[in-house]
Design an enzyme around this catalytic site. Structure first.
Site, PDB file in Angstrom:
ATOM      1  N   TYR A 145       1.994  58.318 -23.463  1.00  0.00           N
ATOM      2  CA  TYR A 145       1.305  59.623 -23.440  1.00  0.00           C
ATOM      3  C   TYR A 145       0.013  59.552 -24.243  1.00  0.00           C
ATOM      4  CZ  TYR A 145       3.756  60.239 -27.933  1.00  0.00           C
ATOM      5  OH  TYR A 145       4.244  60.077 -29.206  1.00  0.00           O
ATOM      6  N   HIS A 196      11.854  56.754 -31.122  1.00  0.00           N
ATOM      7  CA  HIS A 196      11.901  56.947 -32.575  1.00  0.00           C
ATOM      8  C   HIS A 196      13.323  56.711 -33.074  1.00  0.00           C
ATOM      9  CE1 HIS A 196       7.910  58.952 -33.039  1.00  0.00           C
ATOM     10  NE2 HIS A 196       8.140  59.352 -31.806  1.00  0.00           N
ATOM     11  N   HIS A 227       7.761  54.432 -26.542  1.00  0.00           N
ATOM     12  CA  HIS A 227       8.495  54.128 -27.778  1.00  0.00           C
ATOM     13  C   HIS A 227       9.655  55.085 -27.955  1.00  0.00           C
ATOM     14  CE1 HIS A 227       5.541  57.218 -28.941  1.00  0.00           C
ATOM     15  NE2 HIS A 227       6.457  57.631 -29.812  1.00  0.00           N
ATOM     16  N   ARG A 229      -0.334  56.422 -26.664  1.00  0.00           N
ATOM     17  CA  ARG A 229       0.782  55.779 -27.356  1.00  0.00           C
ATOM     18  C   ARG A 229       1.564  54.927 -26.363  1.00  0.00           C
ATOM     19  NH1 ARG A 229       3.528  56.667 -31.624  1.00  0.00           N
ATOM     20  NH2 ARG A 229       3.295  54.430 -31.655  1.00  0.00           N
ATOM     21  N   TYR A 246       7.375  65.295 -24.624  1.00  0.00           N
ATOM     22  CA  TYR A 246       8.459  65.701 -25.523  1.00  0.00           C
ATOM     23  C   TYR A 246       8.856  67.137 -25.213  1.00  0.00           C
ATOM     24  CZ  TYR A 246       7.495  61.717 -28.641  1.00  0.00           C
ATOM     25  OH  TYR A 246       7.328  60.467 -29.170  1.00  0.00           O
TER      26      TYR A 246
END
Lengths: 231, 242
Positions: free
Chosen positions: B144, B159, B157, B154, B105
């Site tokens: 990640y 959000h 995905h 995770r 991110y």
């Protein structure tokens, strides 16, 4: 030419047998560059309250928005507090949303069609704030008016609140009421809350400030746990 | 005032607030029972239709926000926002954020040792049309690691955040990909009971896929719908509260 075909169907989002509400998932810890825009916590002015710009690159302007506001009637207030967890530790990665009527008690929503009650141009009544490293949030808004409740009842002035955070799988919904309002005693929603827990929904005016600053702490769990609603 | 039908309550597919395998839920979920309340004008209204005054214009192409294209597999995600009766939710905003193709991110607190991509921020927003349709262009996010337990990862995905028409319909969720083995060992996805967690898994679709350009995935979002019973004059749709 080979015909264009999809893979064999499997149990997924598009399966008609599974059709229903999309399940909620946590907002996670990394929402700051997408959701809480600059100015999102200032419902009446043009400050950049609400975002945490130190958490994303300076040149990221997706959220750099502070819309112009018109004349907004009513008493401007600050609504602020701390979000903490079961251990009393501040929650530095929560997002708080508010939704409220204007000072006259009208929602800026197509589903509130009481045209006899005026709207305020520029006042939407929706806000978003990210908590600080100390778990602190702050909104600037107006004290809402009373709004109709079930049947012929009247609801005391209140603000709907949604709490999101890492570790919060689905939004926690609560309400802020304001200490000293006579209408609190007859509010139909407060009446559904066990008397000994009602105080968790009532903001208090900060005695050490100039006035108009209302304190509303949000306790996710444990002693003084905030009342959350099933709506 | 016009009679407004209440929205349906949660269905069986919603996760509990406490799901101990997802460790952060343990100190952050309420222990007192939720207080059930009728939906009043407060819950039945919302900032519908004024997203542009709040958040700004649509940003549907996450691969077009910088000087060059980001690295990674370019994808199109498309679908509809519907209510539980299958009716389109028109003109509603869906906000999007995600990691880059390496699973990183842009957020300052993401310190994982995977590279940033100077051509990818990973944030956007789309608005549904009159048929509830939306479409955005991005790159497939990478998986990640995270600190929930030893060797926790995770799944890929995206959000999603939707306002819908009312306070009662607010939804924040995550969309997953069909070919990802990490979903079945992810404590966040698995907080949603089976088989409902499959609602969060998008479908690869050859019709949405654009030749010589991008893979296509379908994902519909279903928000709480208006129930069949009008508001009871006393206390909403029923007087049951537990």
């Amino acid at each position: 030419m080979t015909e264009q075909v999809n893979p064999a169907p499997r149990l997924d989002n598009q399966d008609p047998g599974l059709f229903g509400q999309t399940p909620s998932q946590t907002v996670g810890p990394f929402f700051h560059y997408s959701l809480p825009w600059k100015g999102g916590a200032d419902l009446v002015g043009q400050s950049d309250m609400g975002a945490r710009p130190e958490l994303f690159p300076e040149d990221h302007d997706v959220l750099n928005l502070s819309p112009p506001r018109g004349a907004i009637r009513g008493e401007t207030i600050i609504l602020e507090g701390v979000v903490c967890d079961a251990d009393g530790k501040p929650v530095p990665d929560a997002m708080i949303e508010i939704w409220q009527a204007n000072a006259a008690g009208r929602y800026a929503s197509p589903d509130d069609d009481r045209t006899d009650i005026p709207l305020d141009e520029g006042f939407i009544g929706f806000g978003r704030a990210a908590t600080s490293e100390e778990g602190f949030y702050r909104f600037r808004t107006v004290l809402p008016g009373a709004v109709p409740g079930p049947g012929d009842s009247l609801q005391a002035p209140h603000i709907a609140v949604g709490v999101f955070a890492r570790g919060v799988l689905k939004r926690l919904a609560t309400r802020v009421y304001f200490a000293g309002q006579d209408a609190n005693a007859t509010d139909p929603i407060l009446a559904l809350v066990p008397a000994e827990r009602r105080h968790t929904l009532i903001a208090r005016e900060a005695p050490d400030k100039d006035g108009g600053v209302w304190r509303f702490d949000i306790v996710l769990q444990g002693e003084g746990e905030t009342v959350f609603f099933d709506i | 005032m016009t009679l407004i039908l209440p929205y349906a309550r949660e269905d069986a597919g919603q996760p509990p607030s406490l799901h101990p395998p997802y460790v952060s839920t343990v100190p952050r979920s309420p222990r007192q029972p939720l207080v059930r309340i009728p939906q009043t004008l407060t819950e039945l209204t919302g900032p519908a239709g004024c997203w542009d005054n709040l958040m700004g214009e649509s940003l549907f192409d996450l691969t077009d926000q910088h000087l060059a294209r980001p690295l990674g597999q370019r994808i199109v995600v498309a679908g509809r926002v519907l209510d539980e009766q299958g009716r389109p939710v028109r003109g509603t905003v869906m906000e999007i954020w995600q990691a880059n193709a390496a699973g990183r991110y842009i957020h300052k607190k993401d310190q994982w040792d995977a590279p940033h991509d100077p051509n990818f921020t990973g944030a956007g927003r789309v608005i549904t049309d009159d048929e509830g349709r939306y479409r955005f262009v991005t790159v497939r996010p990478g998986a990640y690691p995270w600190g929930n337990h030893h060797n926790a990862w995770r799944p890929s995905h995206i959000h999603l955040s939707l306002l819908g028409p009312a306070f009662a319909t607010r939804l924040v969720t995550q969309m997953y990909f069909p070919d990802d083995p990490l979903i079945e060992i992810d404590p966040i996805a698995n907080a949603v009971p089976s088989p409902y967690r499959q609602r969060l898994v998008s479908r690869f679709d050859i019709e949405t896929t654009q030749p010589d350009w991008a893979l296509g995935y379908l994902f519909d979002v279903v928000l709480r719908g208006r129930g069949a019973t009008p508001l009871d004059p006393e206390y909403g749709e029923d007087d049951h509260h537990d």
